[in-house]
Design a protein around this motif. Structure first.
Motif, PDB file in Angstrom:
ATOM      1  N   ALA A  62      43.346 -27.586   4.978  1.00  0.00           N
ATOM      2  CA  ALA A  62      42.600 -27.544   3.827  1.00  0.00           C
ATOM      3  C   ALA A  62      41.142 -28.099   4.167  1.00  0.00           C
ATOM      4  CB  ALA A  62      42.770 -28.584   3.215  1.00  0.00           C
ATOM      5  N   ASP A  63      40.614 -28.655   5.404  1.00  0.00           N
ATOM      6  CA  ASP A  63      39.239 -29.656   5.901  1.00  0.00           C
ATOM      7  C   ASP A  63      38.798 -27.736   6.359  1.00  0.00           C
ATOM      8  OD1 ASP A  63      39.344 -32.714   5.875  1.00  0.00           O
ATOM      9  OD2 ASP A  63      41.524 -31.602   6.172  1.00  0.00           O
ATOM     10  N   ALA A  64      39.595 -27.124   6.848  1.00  0.00           N
ATOM     11  CA  ALA A  64      38.571 -25.670   7.333  1.00  0.00           C
ATOM     12  C   ALA A  64      38.594 -24.900   6.364  1.00  0.00           C
ATOM     13  CB  ALA A  64      39.771 -24.912   8.437  1.00  0.00           C
ATOM     14  N   VAL A  65      39.078 -25.061   5.702  1.00  0.00           N
ATOM     15  CA  VAL A  65      38.749 -24.029   4.071  1.00  0.00           C
ATOM     16  C   VAL A  65      37.871 -24.636   4.077  1.00  0.00           C
ATOM     17  CG1 VAL A  65      39.405 -22.814   1.904  1.00  0.00           C
ATOM     18  CG2 VAL A  65      40.848 -22.699   4.238  1.00  0.00           C
ATOM     19  N   ALA A  66      37.489 -25.525   3.873  1.00  0.00           N
ATOM     20  CA  ALA A  66      36.266 -25.772   2.504  1.00  0.00           C
ATOM     21  C   ALA A  66      35.001 -26.374   3.154  1.00  0.00           C
ATOM     22  CB  ALA A  66      36.476 -27.471   2.482  1.00  0.00           C
ATOM     23  N   GLU A  67      34.468 -26.047   5.312  1.00  0.00           N
ATOM     24  CA  GLU A  67      34.065 -25.306   5.219  1.00  0.00           C
ATOM     25  C   GLU A  67      33.826 -24.040   5.266  1.00  0.00           C
ATOM     26  OE1 GLU A  67      35.038 -25.851   9.667  1.00  0.00           O
ATOM     27  OE2 GLU A  67      34.654 -28.445   9.369  1.00  0.00           O
ATOM     28  N   LYS A  68      34.348 -22.928   5.570  1.00  0.00           N
ATOM     29  CA  LYS A  68      34.780 -21.537   5.248  1.00  0.00           C
ATOM     30  C   LYS A  68      34.126 -21.375   3.673  1.00  0.00           C
ATOM     31  CE  LYS A  68      38.495 -19.645   8.318  1.00  0.00           C
ATOM     32  NZ  LYS A  68      39.718 -18.645   8.155  1.00  0.00           N
ATOM     33  N   VAL A  69      34.401 -22.554   2.827  1.00  0.00           N
ATOM     34  CA  VAL A  69      34.110 -22.078   1.069  1.00  0.00           C
ATOM     35  C   VAL A  69      32.433 -22.805   1.646  1.00  0.00           C
ATOM     36  CG1 VAL A  69      33.639 -23.551  -0.718  1.00  0.00           C
ATOM     37  CG2 VAL A  69      36.340 -22.461   0.328  1.00  0.00           C
ATOM     38  N   ALA A  70      31.445 -23.341   1.968  1.00  0.00           N
ATOM     39  CA  ALA A  70      30.474 -23.627   1.503  1.00  0.00           C
ATOM     40  C   ALA A  70      29.934 -22.286   2.546  1.00  0.00           C
ATOM     41  CB  ALA A  70      30.308 -24.462   2.459  1.00  0.00           C
ATOM     42  N   ALA A  71      30.524 -21.523   4.511  1.00  0.00           N
ATOM     43  CA  ALA A  71      29.581 -21.000   4.581  1.00  0.00           C
ATOM     44  C   ALA A  71      29.263 -19.838   3.523  1.00  0.00           C
ATOM     45  CB  ALA A  71      30.346 -20.761   6.096  1.00  0.00           C
ATOM     46  N   ALA A  72      30.527 -18.777   2.913  1.00  0.00           N
ATOM     47  CA  ALA A  72      30.194 -17.912   2.401  1.00  0.00           C
ATOM     48  C   ALA A  72      30.093 -18.465   0.847  1.00  0.00           C
ATOM     49  CB  ALA A  72      31.821 -17.990   1.883  1.00  0.00           C
ATOM     50  N   GLY A  73      29.244 -19.451   0.812  1.00  0.00           N
ATOM     51  CA  GLY A  73      28.105 -19.598  -0.993  1.00  0.00           C
ATOM     52  C   GLY A  73      28.756 -20.222  -1.875  1.00  0.00           C
ATOM     53  N   GLY A  74      30.115 -20.569  -1.868  1.00  0.00           N
ATOM     54  CA  GLY A  74      30.694 -21.311  -2.519  1.00  0.00           C
ATOM     55  C   GLY A  74      30.362 -22.906  -2.581  1.00  0.00           C
ATOM     56  N   GLN A  75      31.192 -23.556  -3.529  1.00  0.00           N
ATOM     57  CA  GLN A  75      30.743 -25.365  -3.522  1.00  0.00           C
ATOM     58  C   GLN A  75      31.788 -25.697  -3.464  1.00  0.00           C
ATOM     59  OE1 GLN A  75      28.470 -26.310  -7.438  1.00  0.00           O
ATOM     60  NE2 GLN A  75      29.152 -28.461  -6.655  1.00  0.00           N
ATOM     61  N   VAL A  76      31.901 -26.995  -3.015  1.00  0.00           N
ATOM     62  CA  VAL A  76      32.582 -28.096  -2.523  1.00  0.00           C
ATOM     63  C   VAL A  76      32.446 -28.993  -3.297  1.00  0.00           C
ATOM     64  CG1 VAL A  76      33.777 -29.269  -1.032  1.00  0.00           C
ATOM     65  CG2 VAL A  76      33.409 -27.438   0.442  1.00  0.00           C
ATOM     66  N   MET A  77      33.293 -29.019  -4.103  1.00  0.00           N
ATOM     67  CA  MET A  77      32.739 -29.873  -5.358  1.00  0.00           C
ATOM     68  C   MET A  77      33.818 -30.973  -5.069  1.00  0.00           C
ATOM     69  SD  MET A  77      33.226 -27.339  -8.456  1.00  0.00           S
ATOM     70  CE  MET A  77      33.253 -28.203 -10.221  1.00  0.00           C
ATOM     71  N   VAL A  78      34.749 -31.310  -5.041  1.00  0.00           N
ATOM     72  CA  VAL A  78      35.866 -32.103  -4.355  1.00  0.00           C
ATOM     73  C   VAL A  78      36.480 -32.301  -2.906  1.00  0.00           C
ATOM     74  CG1 VAL A  78      37.511 -33.764  -4.508  1.00  0.00           C
ATOM     75  CG2 VAL A  78      36.997 -33.068  -6.327  1.00  0.00           C
ATOM     76  N   PRO A  79      35.519 -32.906  -1.840  1.00  0.00           N
ATOM     77  CA  PRO A  79      36.055 -32.635  -0.010  1.00  0.00           C
ATOM     78  C   PRO A  79      37.496 -32.674  -0.434  1.00  0.00           C
ATOM     79  CG  PRO A  79      34.224 -34.272  -0.506  1.00  0.00           C
ATOM     80  CD  PRO A  79      34.681 -34.081  -1.841  1.00  0.00           C
ATOM     81  N   ALA A  80      37.773 -32.542   1.064  1.00  0.00           N
ATOM     82  CA  ALA A  80      39.616 -32.727   1.368  1.00  0.00           C
ATOM     83  C   ALA A  80      39.892 -34.659   1.138  1.00  0.00           C
ATOM     84  CB  ALA A  80      39.648 -32.329   2.515  1.00  0.00           C
ATOM     85  N   PHE A  81      40.452 -33.843   0.330  1.00  0.00           N
ATOM     86  CA  PHE A  81      40.835 -35.857   0.473  1.00  0.00           C
ATOM     87  C   PHE A  81      42.924 -36.003   0.587  1.00  0.00           C
ATOM     88  CE2 PHE A  81      41.110 -34.005  -4.051  1.00  0.00           C
ATOM     89  CZ  PHE A  81      41.787 -35.291  -4.898  1.00  0.00           C
ATOM     90  N   ASP A  82      43.533 -36.547   0.534  1.00  0.00           N
ATOM     91  CA  ASP A  82      44.826 -36.706   0.941  1.00  0.00           C
ATOM     92  C   ASP A  82      46.063 -37.079  -0.930  1.00  0.00           C
ATOM     93  OD1 ASP A  82      45.590 -36.374   3.482  1.00  0.00           O
ATOM     94  OD2 ASP A  82      45.203 -38.323   3.788  1.00  0.00           O
ATOM     95  N   VAL A  83      46.588 -36.463  -0.706  1.00  0.00           N
ATOM     96  CA  VAL A  83      47.369 -37.188  -2.383  1.00  0.00           C
ATOM     97  C   VAL A  83      48.800 -37.283  -2.165  1.00  0.00           C
ATOM     98  CG1 VAL A  83      48.172 -36.257  -4.562  1.00  0.00           C
ATOM     99  CG2 VAL A  83      46.120 -34.493  -3.076  1.00  0.00           C
ATOM    100  N   LEU A  84      48.602 -38.779  -1.921  1.00  0.00           N
ATOM    101  CA  LEU A  84      49.776 -39.506  -1.471  1.00  0.00           C
ATOM    102  C   LEU A  84      50.574 -39.213  -0.084  1.00  0.00           C
ATOM    103  CD1 LEU A  84      51.405 -40.324  -4.375  1.00  0.00           C
ATOM    104  CD2 LEU A  84      49.665 -41.599  -3.221  1.00  0.00           C
TER     105      LEU A  84
END
Length: 264
Positions: free
Chosen positions: A82-104
């Protein structure tokens, strides 16, 4: 019954949930409409409810994280990291609205908006692998992005998830593309160009379709339970379908893929 017990391939729609003002009340609507069994809702999980079909997970219903926002169904796209995808989102012109976090211990997730504004979630599975039942009555069977920036959306998801596309429609009355993640042998979802449809312009959004083995009855039942019909029942080459809004305003589709009329 189509059942899956392992994590979904990267880039595949793997889970859906809705965020509403009153999850408990809305869970009663979906339990009556789809026959879901509802579990959870404890404080440790933030009031998140899990919907089950025949004892297997099909969807989630949770509270809004910010008051005053719209009630929505969210499509989750599977990720190995998920962290790597978040980096790609930003690089592709998208917006990370909630950074990667663990769900329990269930998984790790990101909430993002694509380059056209369409909001989606990213899911890195751990103990919760995603939907265990899919494509059956009362479970999601298809997810599609609706956008008025068709080419920009295709470019974004190709860069982030590696999608390839197959065009569908005549390009005039319908412009649609089905996307396939890398390594997959069939399409996993679609994208609709909303510039060729009538109606008021809408922001980009992901639409979840649920299989319902009698759409006319499904719409009647949904309205009886407090929903409203946004797109009346109609036939298509992929199924008999309708779009409705739940009692708290979240939009979703009902489709019977067993009833098909016409050619693509």
């Amino acid at each position: 019954m189509a059942v899956r017990n392992e994590a979904w391939p990267a880039g595949t729609p793997c889970w859906v949930d809705c965020q509403v003002d009153d999850p408990v009340k809305e869970s009663e609507f979906y339990a009556s409409l789809f026959g879901w069994e509802i579990q959870g809702g404890d404080a440790e999980a933030g009031g998140y409810l899990m919907a089950l079909k025949d004892g297997r997970a099909v969807a989630g219903i949770g509270p809004k994280q910010q008051a005053g926002t719209l009630s929505v169904w969210t499509t989750y796209l599977a990720a190995d990291d998920a962290d790597a995808v978040a980096e790609k989102v930003a690089a592709a012109g998208g917006q990370v609205m909630v950074p990667a976090f663990d769900v329990l211990d269930a998984g790790r997730m990101v909430v993002a908006a694509d380059a056209t504004g369409g909001v989606f979630a990213v899911w890195e599975a751990r103990n919760h692998t995603g939907a265990a039942v899919y494509g059956e009555h009362g479970s999601y069977c298809w997810n599609e992005l609706h956008t008025r920036e068709f080419e920009a959306a295709q470019k974004f998801y190709a860069e982030v998830f590696g999608y390839s596309y197959e065009d569908v429609g005549d390009g005039t009355t319908m412009r649609y593309a089905m996307f396939t993640p890398p390594g997959a042998d069939h399409a996993a979802g679609g994208m609709n160009d909303d510039t060729v449809t009538l109606g008021e312009p809408m922001p980009s959004y992901w639409l979840t379709w649920f299989q319902y083995d009698d759409v006319d009855e499904g719409v009647r039942r949904a309205e009886e339970l407090g929903a409203s019909t946004l797109m009346p029942v109609s036939d298509s080459p992929v199924g008999r379908m309708a779009v409705v809004a739940g009692p708290q305003g979240e939009t979703f589709g009902l489709i019977d893929t067993n009833v098909r009329v016409g050619e693509m």
